[in-house]
Enzyme design. Structure first.
Site, short mmCIF file in Angstrom:
data_model
loop_
_atom_site.label_atom_id
_atom_site.label_comp_id
_atom_site.label_asym_id
_atom_site.label_seq_id
_atom_site.Cartn_x
_atom_site.Cartn_y
_atom_site.Cartn_z
N ALA A 85 0.85 -1.20 0.00
CA ALA A 85 0.00 0.00 0.00
C ALA A 85 0.87 1.24 0.00
CB ALA A 85 -0.89 0.02 1.25
N SER A 87 1.18 4.25 2.30
CA SER A 87 0.77 4.19 3.70
C SER A 87 0.89 5.51 4.48
CB SER A 87 1.60 3.12 4.42
OG SER A 87 2.95 3.54 4.52
N THR A 132 -6.30 -0.79 8.33
CA THR A 132 -5.93 0.18 9.37
C THR A 132 -7.14 0.62 10.20
OG1 THR A 132 -5.14 2.45 9.68
CG2 THR A 132 -6.19 1.98 7.59
N ASP A 133 -6.88 1.09 11.42
CA ASP A 133 -7.98 1.62 12.25
C ASP A 133 -8.49 2.97 11.71
OD1 ASP A 133 -5.80 3.22 12.96
OD2 ASP A 133 -6.00 2.90 15.13
N GLU A 134 -7.70 3.59 10.80
CA GLU A 134 -8.10 4.92 10.31
C GLU A 134 -9.40 4.88 9.50
OE1 GLU A 134 -5.10 7.46 8.76
OE2 GLU A 134 -3.59 6.74 10.17
N TYR A 157 -5.82 8.81 2.33
CA TYR A 157 -5.26 7.49 2.67
C TYR A 157 -6.33 6.59 3.26
CZ TYR A 157 -3.08 3.97 5.66
OH TYR A 157 -2.76 2.79 6.31
N LYS A 161 -8.05 3.04 1.88
CA LYS A 161 -8.02 1.77 2.62
C LYS A 161 -9.45 1.29 2.89
CE LYS A 161 -4.93 -0.23 4.06
NZ LYS A 161 -4.05 -1.28 3.46
N ASP A 287 -0.73 22.57 11.45
CA ASP A 287 -1.36 21.26 11.59
C ASP A 287 -1.52 20.56 10.24
OD1 ASP A 287 -2.45 19.16 12.91
OD2 ASP A 287 -4.29 20.19 13.53
N ARG A 288 -1.59 19.23 10.29
CA ARG A 288 -1.95 18.42 9.11
C ARG A 288 -3.40 18.73 8.76
NH1 ARG A 288 -1.39 12.05 10.13
NH2 ARG A 288 0.72 12.36 9.31
P1 NAD Z 1 5.16 0.84 4.07
O1 NAD Z 1 4.84 2.08 3.35
O2 NAD Z 1 6.33 0.79 5.00
O3 NAD Z 1 5.38 -0.35 3.02
C1 NAD Z 1 4.55 -0.54 1.92
C2 NAD Z 1 5.22 -1.53 0.99
O4 NAD Z 1 4.36 -1.72 -0.15
C3 NAD Z 1 6.57 -1.06 0.44
O5 NAD Z 1 7.52 -2.10 0.50
C4 NAD Z 1 6.27 -0.66 -1.00
O6 NAD Z 1 7.37 -0.82 -1.87
C5 NAD Z 1 5.14 -1.62 -1.34
N1 NAD Z 1 4.28 -1.10 -2.41
C6 NAD Z 1 3.74 0.14 -2.50
N2 NAD Z 1 3.04 0.26 -3.65
C7 NAD Z 1 3.12 -0.94 -4.28
C8 NAD Z 1 2.59 -1.44 -5.50
N3 NAD Z 1 1.85 -0.66 -6.31
N4 NAD Z 1 2.86 -2.72 -5.86
C9 NAD Z 1 3.62 -3.52 -5.02
N5 NAD Z 1 4.17 -3.08 -3.88
C10 NAD Z 1 3.92 -1.81 -3.50
O7 NAD Z 1 3.82 0.44 4.81
P2 NAD Z 1 3.58 -0.24 6.25
O8 NAD Z 1 3.56 0.80 7.26
O9 NAD Z 1 4.47 -1.41 6.37
O10 NAD Z 1 2.07 -0.74 6.04
C11 NAD Z 1 1.80 -2.02 5.48
C12 NAD Z 1 0.30 -2.23 5.46
O11 NAD Z 1 -0.22 -2.16 6.78
C13 NAD Z 1 -0.44 -1.18 4.65
O12 NAD Z 1 -1.50 -1.82 3.97
C14 NAD Z 1 -0.99 -0.23 5.71
O13 NAD Z 1 -2.17 0.39 5.27
C15 NAD Z 1 -1.24 -1.17 6.85
N6 NAD Z 1 -1.17 -0.58 8.20
C16 NAD Z 1 -0.07 0.15 8.58
C17 NAD Z 1 0.00 0.64 9.89
C18 NAD Z 1 1.19 1.44 10.37
O14 NAD Z 1 1.16 1.96 11.49
N7 NAD Z 1 2.26 1.56 9.60
C19 NAD Z 1 -1.04 0.38 10.79
C20 NAD Z 1 -2.15 -0.35 10.35
C21 NAD Z 1 -2.19 -0.85 9.07
O1 DAU Z 2 -3.49 4.22 12.77
C1 DAU Z 2 -2.80 3.44 11.83
C2 DAU Z 2 -2.08 4.34 10.86
O2 DAU Z 2 -0.99 4.91 11.58
C3 DAU Z 2 -1.57 3.61 9.62
O3 DAU Z 2 -2.67 3.14 8.88
C4 DAU Z 2 -0.74 4.55 8.75
O4 DAU Z 2 -0.20 3.83 7.65
C5 DAU Z 2 0.38 5.11 9.59
O5 DAU Z 2 1.13 6.04 8.83
C6 DAU Z 2 -0.14 5.78 10.85
O6 DAU Z 2 -0.85 7.01 10.54
P1 DAU Z 2 -0.64 8.36 11.41
O7 DAU Z 2 -1.01 9.50 10.57
O8 DAU Z 2 -1.27 8.22 12.73
O9 DAU Z 2 0.97 8.25 11.61
P2 DAU Z 2 2.14 9.36 11.55
O10 DAU Z 2 3.39 8.69 12.05
O11 DAU Z 2 2.19 10.03 10.24
O12 DAU Z 2 1.67 10.43 12.64
C7 DAU Z 2 1.44 10.07 13.98
C8 DAU Z 2 0.95 11.32 14.71
O13 DAU Z 2 2.03 12.26 14.78
C9 DAU Z 2 -0.18 12.03 13.98
O14 DAU Z 2 -1.08 12.59 14.93
C10 DAU Z 2 0.51 13.15 13.23
C11 DAU Z 2 1.70 13.51 14.13
N1 DAU Z 2 2.90 13.99 13.43
C12 DAU Z 2 3.39 13.25 12.40
C13 DAU Z 2 4.50 13.66 11.70
C14 DAU Z 2 5.03 12.83 10.54
C15 DAU Z 2 3.52 15.17 13.82
O15 DAU Z 2 3.08 15.84 14.77
N2 DAU Z 2 4.60 15.58 13.12
C16 DAU Z 2 5.13 14.89 12.07
O16 DAU Z 2 6.13 15.34 11.46
#
Ligand code: NAD
Ligand code: DAU
Length: 349
Positions: A85, A87, A132-134, A157, A161, A287-288
């Site tokens: 994905a 992400s 994801t929980d989002e 995003y 999802k 803010d985002r």
């Molecule tokens: P990541 O961005 O670290 O890794 C994503 C991987 O997918 C990469 O290796 C990338 O090369 C590959 N990819 C992207 N586009 C592609 C495509 N078109 N074809 C084939 N491969 C492709 O992501 P992550 O944080 O490891 O998340 C993995 C999964 O878990 C995602 O589906 C995300 O939505 C979900 N998720 C992530 C979190 C989190 O906190 N990171 C939490 C809940 C769910």
């Molecule tokens: O809840 C699960 C999700 O968590 C996954 O599905 C997503 O792939 C993953 O990226 C993550 O999303 P968030 O947006 O919660 O994660 P992020 O690390 O980007 O940000 C965490 C919190 O920190 C959020 O409230 C935004 C804030 N933040 C983030 C960045 C990158 C900052 O304050 N400053 C920053 O520079």
């Protein structure tokens, strides 16, 4: 007969931990890791298993349906664990179409390939969609996300999802696709690309750069160590009930600012700096857009039904995580060279 499992996105953060767990634990499975190797994919994450007999890497794009079909022809997969994905929420705000292509179209391509190669309700087949929980949107000060909570995605995003989750359920309902879905909270741990909060801030503290805290910093996330997520995926893949959804979370809520302060304290200790050095780098920034206020998961179903629980206390997980990034300087240098600098200056100015 050996089973063959396709893991998509296995070179990414969570995917690499899932690949490692499956390759090491199941010598009777062939694990095929399909990854496009975008900026977030990194084969260095898997250097310890790359020569294993039961591991194969395929470079490719899930958006390319002919390639996906040919892969199903080649390997006759028994199961799919789909993690590939786009992400990162901030990137989805600047480029939503990339998220629609990979997260929605890519998922549907995989579902179609599985549908074409498997019989309806075929015994022994499984499409596991990692979500994801989002998708549930944003909580107020109280309450938890349950598996029955209505979808209310707020960012490009999470909308992509949510859409992919709907397609998986629709294929189950319409075509008899055997599936499970899990929706997990924020992961942290080794190998996470430093665009996400924790590795970004660890790297910035190490290099004495500002720590850009969005808005008032009072946004809440529920943090889970990535290896515990991989363990949950293993348990759900093998014991989850067909067509069920499982929420995965850390029972571990933190406001961003409290989390950042704990991280700063630990970083000062690791680096041998005077207490307060890292905190001095905190900089409140714009803010985002559409920033979700609070996520919190109720993972009771997974605990009661399948016996999963997080294995690590947060402070211990955080300390292991910080140590990993400090010990793996070369990994950080490799992923922050090139395009990362451009991304960083566009995102943070
Ligand atoms: P990541 O961005 O670290 O890794 C994503 C991987 O997918 C990469 O290796 C990338 O090369 C590959 N990819 C992207 N586009 C592609 C495509 N078109 N074809 C084939 N491969 C492709 O992501 P992550 O944080 O490891 O998340 C993995 C999964 O878990 C995602 O589906 C995300 O939505 C979900 N998720 C992530 C979190 C989190 O906190 N990171 C939490 C809940 C769910
Ligand atoms: O809840 C699960 C999700 O968590 C996954 O599905 C997503 O792939 C993953 O990226 C993550 O999303 P968030 O947006 O919660 O994660 P992020 O690390 O980007 O940000 C965490 C919190 O920190 C959020 O409230 C935004 C804030 N933040 C983030 C960045 C990158 C900052 O304050 N400053 C920053 O520079």
């Amino acid at each position: 007969m050996k089973k063959t499992i396709l893991i998509t996105g296995g070179a990414g953060f969570i995917g690499s931990h899932v690949v490692r767990l499956f390759v090491n634990k199941y010598s009777d499975y062939n694990i095929v890791n399909l990854d496009k190797l975008t900026y977030a994919g990194n084969l260095e994450n898997l250097s310890d298993v790359e020569n294993a007999d039961n591991y194969i890497f395929e470079k490719g794009d899930i958006v390319d349906k002919d390639f996906i079909n040919s892969l199903f022809e080649k390997y006759d997969f028994d199961g799919v664990v789909h993690l590939a994905a786009e992400s990162h929420v901030d990137r989805s705000i600047t480029n939503p179409m990339e998220f629609i292509m990979t997260n929605v179209v890519g998922t549907v391509n995989l579902l179609n390939a599985a549908k074409n190669h498997w019989k309806a309700n075929e015994e022994g087949k499984l499409f596991y969609h990692v979500s994801t929980d989002e998708v549930y949107g944003s909580l107020g000060n109280t309450g938890l996300f349950l598996e029955t909570t209505s979808y209310d995605p707020q960012s490009p995003y999470s909308s992509s999802k949510a859409s992919s989750d709907h397609f998986v359920r629709a294929y189950g309902n319409t075509y008899g696709m055997p599936y499970v879905i899990s929706n997990c909270s924020n992961n942290y741990g080794p190998n996470q690309f430093p665009e996400k909060l924790l590795p970004l801030f660890i790297n910035n503290i190490k290099t004495s750069k500002p720590l850009p805290v969005y808005g008032d910093g009072l946004f809440t996330r529920d943090w889970l160590y990535v290896v515990d997520h991989a363990r949950a995926i293993d348990i759900i893949y093998h014991n989850g009930r067909n067509t069920e959804t499982y929420n995965i979370g850390g029972f571990n809520e933190w406001t961003n600012i409290d989390l950042i302060k704990i991280m700063c304290k630990q970083m000062d200790e690791f680096l041998g700096n005077t207490e307060g050095t890292a905190e001095g780098l905190i900089t409140y920034v714009k803010d985002r857009p559409g920033h979700d206020k609070r996520y919190a998961i109720d993972a009771t179903k997974l605990k009661n039904e399948l016996g999963w629980e997080p294995s690590l206390q947060f402070e211990e997980g955080l300390s292991k995580t910080i140590k990993w990034y400090l010990d793996n300087e070369e990994w950080m240098n490799n992923v922050t060279s090139g395009d990362y600098q451009k991304y960083y200056s566009e995102q943070y100015g």
